[in-house]
Design a protein around this motif. Structure first.
Motif, PDB file in Angstrom:
ATOM      1  N   PHE A 173      -7.093 -33.668  -3.151  1.00  0.00           N
ATOM      2  CA  PHE A 173      -6.002 -32.708  -3.254  1.00  0.00           C
ATOM      3  C   PHE A 173      -5.297 -32.871  -4.599  1.00  0.00           C
ATOM      4  O   PHE A 173      -4.842 -33.962  -4.941  1.00  0.00           O
ATOM      5  CB  PHE A 173      -5.018 -32.898  -2.107  1.00  0.00           C
ATOM      6  CG  PHE A 173      -3.883 -31.939  -2.136  1.00  0.00           C
ATOM      7  CD1 PHE A 173      -2.569 -32.392  -2.155  1.00  0.00           C
ATOM      8  CD2 PHE A 173      -4.097 -30.571  -2.160  1.00  0.00           C
ATOM      9  CE1 PHE A 173      -1.509 -31.512  -2.191  1.00  0.00           C
ATOM     10  CE2 PHE A 173      -3.039 -29.677  -2.194  1.00  0.00           C
ATOM     11  CZ  PHE A 173      -1.744 -30.153  -2.207  1.00  0.00           C
ATOM     12  N   TYR A 188     -11.764 -22.685  -9.247  1.00  0.00           N
ATOM     13  CA  TYR A 188     -12.225 -23.760 -10.104  1.00  0.00           C
ATOM     14  C   TYR A 188     -13.414 -24.437  -9.422  1.00  0.00           C
ATOM     15  O   TYR A 188     -13.453 -24.552  -8.193  1.00  0.00           O
ATOM     16  CB  TYR A 188     -11.136 -24.814 -10.323  1.00  0.00           C
ATOM     17  CG  TYR A 188     -10.000 -24.365 -11.214  1.00  0.00           C
ATOM     18  CD1 TYR A 188      -8.969 -23.574 -10.709  1.00  0.00           C
ATOM     19  CD2 TYR A 188      -9.955 -24.736 -12.561  1.00  0.00           C
ATOM     20  CE1 TYR A 188      -7.914 -23.171 -11.523  1.00  0.00           C
ATOM     21  CE2 TYR A 188      -8.904 -24.331 -13.376  1.00  0.00           C
ATOM     22  CZ  TYR A 188      -7.900 -23.554 -12.847  1.00  0.00           C
ATOM     23  OH  TYR A 188      -6.860 -23.163 -13.658  1.00  0.00           O
ATOM     24  N   THR A 193      -0.975 -18.880  -8.409  1.00  0.00           N
ATOM     25  CA  THR A 193       0.262 -19.001  -9.181  1.00  0.00           C
ATOM     26  C   THR A 193       1.365 -18.251  -8.471  1.00  0.00           C
ATOM     27  O   THR A 193       1.247 -17.059  -8.208  1.00  0.00           O
ATOM     28  CB  THR A 193       0.082 -18.424 -10.593  1.00  0.00           C
ATOM     29  OG1 THR A 193      -0.968 -19.110 -11.237  1.00  0.00           O
ATOM     30  CG2 THR A 193       1.349 -18.582 -11.404  1.00  0.00           C
ATOM     31  N   PRO A 221     -11.796 -30.362 -12.882  1.00  0.00           N
ATOM     32  CA  PRO A 221     -11.968 -28.964 -12.469  1.00  0.00           C
ATOM     33  C   PRO A 221     -12.224 -28.065 -13.676  1.00  0.00           C
ATOM     34  O   PRO A 221     -11.659 -28.258 -14.749  1.00  0.00           O
ATOM     35  CB  PRO A 221     -10.622 -28.631 -11.813  1.00  0.00           C
ATOM     36  CG  PRO A 221     -10.029 -29.941 -11.440  1.00  0.00           C
ATOM     37  CD  PRO A 221     -10.484 -30.895 -12.500  1.00  0.00           C
ATOM     38  N   LYS A 281       4.077 -22.559 -11.845  1.00  0.00           N
ATOM     39  CA  LYS A 281       3.575 -23.509 -10.859  1.00  0.00           C
ATOM     40  C   LYS A 281       2.308 -22.979 -10.219  1.00  0.00           C
ATOM     41  O   LYS A 281       2.319 -21.929  -9.580  1.00  0.00           O
ATOM     42  CB  LYS A 281       4.621 -23.764  -9.785  1.00  0.00           C
ATOM     43  CG  LYS A 281       4.200 -24.807  -8.772  1.00  0.00           C
ATOM     44  CD  LYS A 281       5.304 -25.091  -7.784  1.00  0.00           C
ATOM     45  CE  LYS A 281       4.840 -26.054  -6.713  1.00  0.00           C
ATOM     46  NZ  LYS A 281       5.883 -26.335  -5.727  1.00  0.00           N
ATOM     47  N   VAL A 282       1.215 -23.687 -10.413  1.00  0.00           N
ATOM     48  CA  VAL A 282      -0.054 -23.342  -9.797  1.00  0.00           C
ATOM     49  C   VAL A 282      -0.291 -24.312  -8.657  1.00  0.00           C
ATOM     50  O   VAL A 282      -0.220 -25.527  -8.845  1.00  0.00           O
ATOM     51  CB  VAL A 282      -1.211 -23.414 -10.813  1.00  0.00           C
ATOM     52  CG1 VAL A 282      -2.544 -23.187 -10.119  1.00  0.00           C
ATOM     53  CG2 VAL A 282      -1.008 -22.380 -11.911  1.00  0.00           C
ATOM     54  N   THR A 283      -0.555 -23.789  -7.478  1.00  0.00           N
ATOM     55  CA  THR A 283      -0.804 -24.603  -6.297  1.00  0.00           C
ATOM     56  C   THR A 283      -2.284 -24.523  -5.946  1.00  0.00           C
ATOM     57  O   THR A 283      -2.857 -23.432  -5.890  1.00  0.00           O
ATOM     58  CB  THR A 283       0.046 -24.113  -5.110  1.00  0.00           C
ATOM     59  OG1 THR A 283       1.427 -24.180  -5.475  1.00  0.00           O
ATOM     60  CG2 THR A 283      -0.176 -24.998  -3.895  1.00  0.00           C
ATOM     61  N   PHE A 284      -2.872 -25.683  -5.720  1.00  0.00           N
ATOM     62  CA  PHE A 284      -4.300 -25.755  -5.408  1.00  0.00           C
ATOM     63  C   PHE A 284      -4.517 -25.947  -3.915  1.00  0.00           C
ATOM     64  O   PHE A 284      -3.720 -26.589  -3.229  1.00  0.00           O
ATOM     65  CB  PHE A 284      -4.931 -26.942  -6.145  1.00  0.00           C
ATOM     66  CG  PHE A 284      -5.144 -26.698  -7.618  1.00  0.00           C
ATOM     67  CD1 PHE A 284      -4.094 -26.879  -8.514  1.00  0.00           C
ATOM     68  CD2 PHE A 284      -6.378 -26.297  -8.090  1.00  0.00           C
ATOM     69  CE1 PHE A 284      -4.280 -26.646  -9.869  1.00  0.00           C
ATOM     70  CE2 PHE A 284      -6.572 -26.069  -9.450  1.00  0.00           C
ATOM     71  CZ  PHE A 284      -5.523 -26.244 -10.333  1.00  0.00           C
ATOM     72  N   PHE A 318      -7.131 -18.043  -8.819  1.00  0.00           N
ATOM     73  CA  PHE A 318      -8.195 -18.671  -9.596  1.00  0.00           C
ATOM     74  C   PHE A 318      -9.171 -19.408  -8.687  1.00  0.00           C
ATOM     75  O   PHE A 318      -8.805 -19.887  -7.604  1.00  0.00           O
ATOM     76  CB  PHE A 318      -7.608 -19.687 -10.588  1.00  0.00           C
ATOM     77  CG  PHE A 318      -6.503 -19.140 -11.446  1.00  0.00           C
ATOM     78  CD1 PHE A 318      -5.185 -19.307 -11.082  1.00  0.00           C
ATOM     79  CD2 PHE A 318      -6.789 -18.465 -12.618  1.00  0.00           C
ATOM     80  CE1 PHE A 318      -4.154 -18.801 -11.863  1.00  0.00           C
ATOM     81  CE2 PHE A 318      -5.763 -17.960 -13.405  1.00  0.00           C
ATOM     82  CZ  PHE A 318      -4.451 -18.133 -13.025  1.00  0.00           C
ATOM     83  N   LEU A 323     -12.325 -25.142  -5.779  1.00  0.00           N
ATOM     84  CA  LEU A 323     -10.882 -25.176  -5.550  1.00  0.00           C
ATOM     85  C   LEU A 323     -10.283 -23.795  -5.775  1.00  0.00           C
ATOM     86  O   LEU A 323     -10.499 -23.180  -6.826  1.00  0.00           O
ATOM     87  CB  LEU A 323     -10.213 -26.164  -6.518  1.00  0.00           C
ATOM     88  CG  LEU A 323     -10.697 -27.617  -6.473  1.00  0.00           C
ATOM     89  CD1 LEU A 323     -10.176 -28.394  -7.670  1.00  0.00           C
ATOM     90  CD2 LEU A 323     -10.247 -28.275  -5.191  1.00  0.00           C
ATOM     91  N   THR A 351      -7.239 -27.551  -0.999  1.00  0.00           N
ATOM     92  CA  THR A 351      -7.906 -28.858  -0.932  1.00  0.00           C
ATOM     93  C   THR A 351      -9.384 -28.786  -1.281  1.00  0.00           C
ATOM     94  O   THR A 351     -10.046 -29.806  -1.383  1.00  0.00           O
ATOM     95  CB  THR A 351      -7.734 -29.482   0.457  1.00  0.00           C
ATOM     96  OG1 THR A 351      -8.129 -28.508   1.431  1.00  0.00           O
ATOM     97  CG2 THR A 351      -6.296 -29.887   0.698  1.00  0.00           C
ATOM     98  N   ILE A 390       8.767 -28.202 -14.918  1.00  0.00           N
ATOM     99  CA  ILE A 390       8.545 -28.542 -13.519  1.00  0.00           C
ATOM    100  C   ILE A 390       8.610 -30.054 -13.380  1.00  0.00           C
ATOM    101  O   ILE A 390       7.966 -30.783 -14.128  1.00  0.00           O
ATOM    102  CB  ILE A 390       7.179 -28.041 -13.022  1.00  0.00           C
ATOM    103  CG1 ILE A 390       7.140 -26.515 -13.008  1.00  0.00           C
ATOM    104  CG2 ILE A 390       6.880 -28.584 -11.620  1.00  0.00           C
ATOM    105  CD1 ILE A 390       5.769 -25.953 -12.684  1.00  0.00           C
ATOM    106  N   TYR A 426      -1.269 -33.555 -13.244  1.00  0.00           N
ATOM    107  CA  TYR A 426      -1.619 -33.410 -11.837  1.00  0.00           C
ATOM    108  C   TYR A 426      -2.157 -34.743 -11.335  1.00  0.00           C
ATOM    109  O   TYR A 426      -2.795 -35.502 -12.074  1.00  0.00           O
ATOM    110  CB  TYR A 426      -2.704 -32.351 -11.639  1.00  0.00           C
ATOM    111  CG  TYR A 426      -2.184 -30.947 -11.485  1.00  0.00           C
ATOM    112  CD1 TYR A 426      -1.849 -30.190 -12.605  1.00  0.00           C
ATOM    113  CD2 TYR A 426      -2.034 -30.365 -10.233  1.00  0.00           C
ATOM    114  CE1 TYR A 426      -1.361 -28.898 -12.465  1.00  0.00           C
ATOM    115  CE2 TYR A 426      -1.557 -29.076 -10.088  1.00  0.00           C
ATOM    116  CZ  TYR A 426      -1.226 -28.348 -11.213  1.00  0.00           C
ATOM    117  OH  TYR A 426      -0.749 -27.066 -11.071  1.00  0.00           O
ATOM    118  N   TYR A 438      -5.929 -22.963 -16.204  1.00  0.00           N
ATOM    119  CA  TYR A 438      -5.781 -24.211 -16.948  1.00  0.00           C
ATOM    120  C   TYR A 438      -7.098 -24.656 -17.586  1.00  0.00           C
ATOM    121  O   TYR A 438      -8.180 -24.334 -17.101  1.00  0.00           O
ATOM    122  CB  TYR A 438      -5.418 -25.356 -15.995  1.00  0.00           C
ATOM    123  CG  TYR A 438      -4.095 -25.282 -15.304  1.00  0.00           C
ATOM    124  CD1 TYR A 438      -3.851 -26.096 -14.204  1.00  0.00           C
ATOM    125  CD2 TYR A 438      -3.074 -24.442 -15.720  1.00  0.00           C
ATOM    126  CE1 TYR A 438      -2.649 -26.084 -13.541  1.00  0.00           C
ATOM    127  CE2 TYR A 438      -1.858 -24.419 -15.051  1.00  0.00           C
ATOM    128  CZ  TYR A 438      -1.653 -25.241 -13.973  1.00  0.00           C
ATOM    129  OH  TYR A 438      -0.457 -25.227 -13.320  1.00  0.00           O
TER     130      TYR A 438
END
Lengths: 113, 110
Positions: free
Chosen positions: A42, B36, B92, B44, B97-100, B34, B88, B102, A56, A35, A102
Motif C-alpha cells: 500500500f 500504474y 486525484t 510504480p 493529493k493522489v490516493t492509491f 491513473f 495500482l 492497494t 501536504i 510515499y 507521477y
C-alpha cells in the motif's frame, strides 16, 4: 540520465538511529513527494512540496522531517528509527500538482533491526 | 470504506487473453485517474491516465472511466507474460493529493 534518483537504494540500521534519504529530479517538475509503501504494497503519501513549499503533511510522526533546499531536491530525515519504519520509501515528482501523474524514483528499502 | 478499492488478486489470465482490472473510488470530486504498473522490487510506472468519462486507448491498454458509478477499469488486450505485475489504481482528489489503491496482482500464464 535518471529522471528521479534516490539514495541510498538500501538502508539497514538499528533502532534508535537517525538516517536520511535523498531525492533529486532533473525533469524540471515543480512538485515532489514522499510515499511510504508497506509490506502489503500500500502506497501512502507522507509529504508533498511545491517549489520548496510544504503543501501536504499527512499524519506522520514528528520523527520524520522533509527538507527541500530547491525544487529539484527533496530529502527525508528520520530520527529515532523504530521497527515499524521498515518499508520502501519512494520519492516522486510531477509537473502540475499531480494532475498529470507521477514519475517515481527507484525507492529506498529501509530495514530497521 | 477505503478511498480507492481494488481486488488484490491474483488475477490469472492465459497468454493472449484480455485482462480486466477494476477500481472503485469514494470521492465524487475526483478529477484525474491513473493506472500504474509495478513489477516486483521496482517502482510504480505510469501507464495510463484518464480524465473524462468513456474509454481511452493506448496500444494494448484501454482505460475506462464512469464517474457516475465511481468506477475505473483497465483492459489489457493480448496479455503477455511480461504484463505480469501489480497494477495500482490512483485517483486525484483534493489539492495535489493522489490516493492509491492497494493494487491488483496480475499473472499471465504462458
Amino acid at each position: 540520465d535518471t529522471a528521479v534518483s534516490q539514495t541510498p537504494k538500501y538502508l539497514v540500521t538499528q533502532m534508535g538511529n537517525d538516517k536520511s534519504i535523498k531525492c533529486e529530479q532533473n525533469l524540471g517538475h515543480d512538485t515532489m513527494y514522499w510515499y511510504k509503501q508497506d509490506s502489503k504494497k500500500f502506497l501512502k503519501i507522507m509529504f508533498s512540496y511545491n517549489n520548496k513549499e510544504l503543501i501536504i503533511n499527512e499524519t506522520v510522526p514528528n520523527r520524520f522531517s522533509p527538507k527541500s533546499p530547491d525544487k529539484a531536491h527533496l530529502n527525508l530525515h528520520i530520527n529515532s528509527l523504530e521497527l515499524g519504519d521498515s518499508a520502501v520509501y519512494f520519492c516522486a515528482s510531477s509537473p502540475r500538482d499531480g494532475k498529470d501523474g507521477y514519475t517515481f524514483g527507484s525507492g529506498t528499502r529501509l530495514t530497521v533491526v | 470504506q477505503k478511498e480507492v478499492e481494488q481486488n488484490s488478486g491474483p488475477l490469472s489470465v492465459p497468454e493472449g487473453a484480455i485482462a480486466s482490472l477494476n477500481c472503485t473510488y469514494s470521492d465524487r470530486g475526483s478529477q484525474s485517474f491513473f493506472w500504474y504498473r509495478q513489477y516486483s522490487g521496482k517502482s510504480p510506472e505510469l501507464i495510463m491516465s484518464i480524465y473524462s468519462n468513456g474509454d481511452k486507448e493506448d496500444g494494448r491498454f484501454t482505460a475506462q472511466l464512469n464517474k457516475a458509478s465511481q468506477y475505473v477499469s483497465l483492459l489489457i488486450r493480448d496479455s503477455q507474460p511480461s504484463d505480469s505485475a501489480t497494477y495500482l489504481c490512483a485517483v486525484t482528489g483534493g489539492y495535489q493529493k493522489v490516493t492509491f489503491g492497494t493494487g491488483t496482482k496480475l499473472q499471465v500464464i504462458p
